[in-house]
Motif scaffolding. Structure first.
Motif, PDB file in Angstrom:
ATOM      1  N   ASP A 157     -79.127  78.323 101.449  1.00  0.00           N
ATOM      2  CA  ASP A 157     -80.017  79.479 101.525  1.00  0.00           C
ATOM      3  C   ASP A 157     -81.332  79.178 102.247  1.00  0.00           C
ATOM      4  O   ASP A 157     -82.003  80.103 102.696  1.00  0.00           O
ATOM      5  CB  ASP A 157     -80.338  79.999 100.124  1.00  0.00           C
ATOM      6  CG  ASP A 157     -79.116  80.561  99.431  1.00  0.00           C
ATOM      7  OD1 ASP A 157     -78.152  80.916 100.132  1.00  0.00           O
ATOM      8  OD2 ASP A 157     -79.133  80.644  98.189  1.00  0.00           O
ATOM      9  N   VAL A 158     -81.713  77.918 102.346  1.00  0.00           N
ATOM     10  CA  VAL A 158     -83.015  77.584 102.921  1.00  0.00           C
ATOM     11  C   VAL A 158     -83.156  78.137 104.331  1.00  0.00           C
ATOM     12  O   VAL A 158     -84.136  78.805 104.652  1.00  0.00           O
ATOM     13  CB  VAL A 158     -83.271  76.059 102.904  1.00  0.00           C
ATOM     14  CG1 VAL A 158     -84.481  75.687 103.734  1.00  0.00           C
ATOM     15  CG2 VAL A 158     -83.452  75.575 101.474  1.00  0.00           C
ATOM     16  N   LEU A 159     -82.187  77.872 105.184  1.00  0.00           N
ATOM     17  CA  LEU A 159     -82.306  78.316 106.564  1.00  0.00           C
ATOM     18  C   LEU A 159     -82.165  79.827 106.708  1.00  0.00           C
ATOM     19  O   LEU A 159     -82.795  80.431 107.569  1.00  0.00           O
ATOM     20  CB  LEU A 159     -81.287  77.602 107.450  1.00  0.00           C
ATOM     21  CG  LEU A 159     -81.549  76.112 107.610  1.00  0.00           C
ATOM     22  CD1 LEU A 159     -80.419  75.460 108.387  1.00  0.00           C
ATOM     23  CD2 LEU A 159     -82.878  75.843 108.282  1.00  0.00           C
ATOM     24  N   SER A 160     -81.367  80.447 105.866  1.00  0.00           N
ATOM     25  CA  SER A 160     -81.231  81.903 105.970  1.00  0.00           C
ATOM     26  C   SER A 160     -82.442  82.621 105.369  1.00  0.00           C
ATOM     27  O   SER A 160     -82.822  83.687 105.850  1.00  0.00           O
ATOM     28  CB  SER A 160     -79.943  82.378 105.306  1.00  0.00           C
ATOM     29  OG  SER A 160     -79.924  82.036 103.946  1.00  0.00           O
ATOM     30  N   ASP A 161     -83.057  82.035 104.363  1.00  0.00           N
ATOM     31  CA  ASP A 161     -84.218  82.657 103.729  1.00  0.00           C
ATOM     32  C   ASP A 161     -85.519  82.386 104.485  1.00  0.00           C
ATOM     33  O   ASP A 161     -86.432  83.199 104.455  1.00  0.00           O
ATOM     34  CB  ASP A 161     -84.369  82.183 102.287  1.00  0.00           C
ATOM     35  CG  ASP A 161     -83.262  82.700 101.387  1.00  0.00           C
ATOM     36  OD1 ASP A 161     -82.535  83.623 101.801  1.00  0.00           O
ATOM     37  OD2 ASP A 161     -83.117  82.172 100.269  1.00  0.00           O
ATOM     38  N   ALA A 162     -85.606  81.236 105.128  1.00  0.00           N
ATOM     39  CA  ALA A 162     -86.830  80.864 105.847  1.00  0.00           C
ATOM     40  C   ALA A 162     -86.792  81.492 107.234  1.00  0.00           C
ATOM     41  O   ALA A 162     -86.212  80.955 108.164  1.00  0.00           O
ATOM     42  CB  ALA A 162     -86.946  79.346 105.934  1.00  0.00           C
ATOM     43  N   ASP A 163     -87.416  82.648 107.362  1.00  0.00           N
ATOM     44  CA  ASP A 163     -87.335  83.374 108.632  1.00  0.00           C
ATOM     45  C   ASP A 163     -88.533  83.146 109.546  1.00  0.00           C
ATOM     46  O   ASP A 163     -88.581  83.678 110.648  1.00  0.00           O
ATOM     47  CB  ASP A 163     -87.116  84.864 108.388  1.00  0.00           C
ATOM     48  CG  ASP A 163     -88.212  85.486 107.540  1.00  0.00           C
ATOM     49  OD1 ASP A 163     -89.079  84.751 107.033  1.00  0.00           O
ATOM     50  OD2 ASP A 163     -88.195  86.724 107.387  1.00  0.00           O
ATOM     51  N   THR A 164     -89.496  82.330 109.093  1.00  0.00           N
ATOM     52  CA  THR A 164     -90.654  81.981 109.924  1.00  0.00           C
ATOM     53  C   THR A 164     -90.873  80.475 109.851  1.00  0.00           C
ATOM     54  O   THR A 164     -90.417  79.819 108.896  1.00  0.00           O
ATOM     55  CB  THR A 164     -91.937  82.679 109.436  1.00  0.00           C
ATOM     56  OG1 THR A 164     -92.264  82.187 108.127  1.00  0.00           O
ATOM     57  CG2 THR A 164     -91.798  84.195 109.412  1.00  0.00           C
ATOM     58  N   PRO A 165     -91.568  79.915 110.819  1.00  0.00           N
ATOM     59  CA  PRO A 165     -91.885  78.484 110.739  1.00  0.00           C
ATOM     60  C   PRO A 165     -92.613  78.115 109.444  1.00  0.00           C
ATOM     61  O   PRO A 165     -92.294  77.097 108.826  1.00  0.00           O
ATOM     62  CB  PRO A 165     -92.764  78.251 111.971  1.00  0.00           C
ATOM     63  CG  PRO A 165     -92.231  79.229 112.967  1.00  0.00           C
ATOM     64  CD  PRO A 165     -91.949  80.467 112.135  1.00  0.00           C
ATOM     65  N   ARG A 166     -93.565  78.944 109.003  1.00  0.00           N
ATOM     66  CA  ARG A 166     -94.291  78.639 107.759  1.00  0.00           C
ATOM     67  C   ARG A 166     -93.330  78.518 106.582  1.00  0.00           C
ATOM     68  O   ARG A 166     -93.417  77.574 105.788  1.00  0.00           O
ATOM     69  CB  ARG A 166     -95.337  79.707 107.470  1.00  0.00           C
ATOM     70  CG  ARG A 166     -96.151  79.410 106.195  1.00  0.00           C
ATOM     71  CD  ARG A 166     -97.100  80.547 105.825  1.00  0.00           C
ATOM     72  NE  ARG A 166     -97.946  80.991 106.891  1.00  0.00           N
ATOM     73  CZ  ARG A 166     -99.120  80.456 107.218  1.00  0.00           C
ATOM     74  NH1 ARG A 166     -99.567  79.420 106.548  1.00  0.00           N
ATOM     75  NH2 ARG A 166     -99.837  80.960 108.207  1.00  0.00           N
ATOM     76  N   ALA A 167     -92.398  79.447 106.466  1.00  0.00           N
ATOM     77  CA  ALA A 167     -91.447  79.437 105.351  1.00  0.00           C
ATOM     78  C   ALA A 167     -90.553  78.200 105.408  1.00  0.00           C
ATOM     79  O   ALA A 167     -90.278  77.577 104.373  1.00  0.00           O
ATOM     80  CB  ALA A 167     -90.606  80.708 105.361  1.00  0.00           C
ATOM     81  N   LEU A 168     -90.103  77.820 106.602  1.00  0.00           N
ATOM     82  CA  LEU A 168     -89.242  76.644 106.723  1.00  0.00           C
ATOM     83  C   LEU A 168     -90.022  75.369 106.416  1.00  0.00           C
ATOM     84  O   LEU A 168     -89.526  74.496 105.709  1.00  0.00           O
ATOM     85  CB  LEU A 168     -88.615  76.580 108.114  1.00  0.00           C
ATOM     86  CG  LEU A 168     -87.659  75.416 108.352  1.00  0.00           C
ATOM     87  CD1 LEU A 168     -86.537  75.385 107.314  1.00  0.00           C
ATOM     88  CD2 LEU A 168     -87.071  75.489 109.756  1.00  0.00           C
ATOM     89  N   ILE A 169     -91.235  75.262 106.905  1.00  0.00           N
ATOM     90  CA  ILE A 169     -92.065  74.081 106.630  1.00  0.00           C
ATOM     91  C   ILE A 169     -92.298  73.943 105.131  1.00  0.00           C
ATOM     92  O   ILE A 169     -92.169  72.849 104.569  1.00  0.00           O
ATOM     93  CB  ILE A 169     -93.401  74.168 107.402  1.00  0.00           C
ATOM     94  CG1 ILE A 169     -93.138  74.010 108.903  1.00  0.00           C
ATOM     95  CG2 ILE A 169     -94.385  73.106 106.906  1.00  0.00           C
ATOM     96  CD1 ILE A 169     -94.310  74.403 109.779  1.00  0.00           C
ATOM     97  N   GLU A 170     -92.613  75.045 104.475  1.00  0.00           N
ATOM     98  CA  GLU A 170     -92.841  75.010 103.021  1.00  0.00           C
ATOM     99  C   GLU A 170     -91.574  74.594 102.277  1.00  0.00           C
ATOM    100  O   GLU A 170     -91.627  73.805 101.329  1.00  0.00           O
ATOM    101  CB  GLU A 170     -93.341  76.367 102.532  1.00  0.00           C
ATOM    102  CG  GLU A 170     -94.765  76.660 102.965  1.00  0.00           C
ATOM    103  CD  GLU A 170     -95.230  78.067 102.625  1.00  0.00           C
ATOM    104  OE1 GLU A 170     -94.423  78.890 102.106  1.00  0.00           O
ATOM    105  OE2 GLU A 170     -96.407  78.358 102.883  1.00  0.00           O
ATOM    106  N   ALA A 171     -90.426  75.103 102.700  1.00  0.00           N
ATOM    107  CA  ALA A 171     -89.160  74.754 102.042  1.00  0.00           C
ATOM    108  C   ALA A 171     -88.835  73.279 102.233  1.00  0.00           C
ATOM    109  O   ALA A 171     -88.422  72.598 101.286  1.00  0.00           O
ATOM    110  CB  ALA A 171     -88.034  75.626 102.588  1.00  0.00           C
ATOM    111  N   VAL A 172     -89.017  72.771 103.439  1.00  0.00           N
ATOM    112  CA  VAL A 172     -88.736  71.352 103.700  1.00  0.00           C
ATOM    113  C   VAL A 172     -89.685  70.480 102.894  1.00  0.00           C
ATOM    114  O   VAL A 172     -89.265  69.494 102.271  1.00  0.00           O
ATOM    115  CB  VAL A 172     -88.834  71.031 105.210  1.00  0.00           C
ATOM    116  CG1 VAL A 172     -88.769  69.528 105.454  1.00  0.00           C
ATOM    117  CG2 VAL A 172     -87.717  71.745 105.969  1.00  0.00           C
TER     118      VAL A 172
END
Length: 89
Positions: free
Chosen positions: A64-79
């Motif tokens: 779900d991380v990549l499908s839910d993280a729709d912006t760079p900020r969201a992906l950086i926070e998830a990682v």
């Protein structure tokens, strides 16, 4: 225990290495809250990006991380959340 942090510069490097950059997109601009689709990165490019992040940072991202993280900020926070969890374990 690692204190490595995933940054916007790390993400931009991985995006460029894995999928390149669309000519019309300035990854050096203010992109933190810009949707990946607007930046020219579709789901396949993000899957490649996720795979590169997993290999480089020795983590496993949930599906779900990549499908839910729709912006760079969201992906950086998830990682970084995954990196913190690994460091705390």
């Amino acid at each position: 225990m690692s204190s490595k942090t995933f940054t916007l510069d790390d993400l931009k490097r991985i995006l460029r290495e894995g999928a390149g950059a669309d000519e019309g997109v300035d990854l050096d601009g203010d992109i933190l809250d810009t949707h990946f689709e607007t930046l020219g990165y579709e789901s396949l490019a993000l899957l490649e990006t996720g795979s590169r992040i997993e290999r480089e940072y020795s983590i496993t991202l949930d599906d779900d991380v990549l499908s839910d993280a729709d912006t760079p900020r969201a992906l950086i926070e998830a990682v970084n959340a995954h990196l913190s969890a690994v460091a705390a374990a």
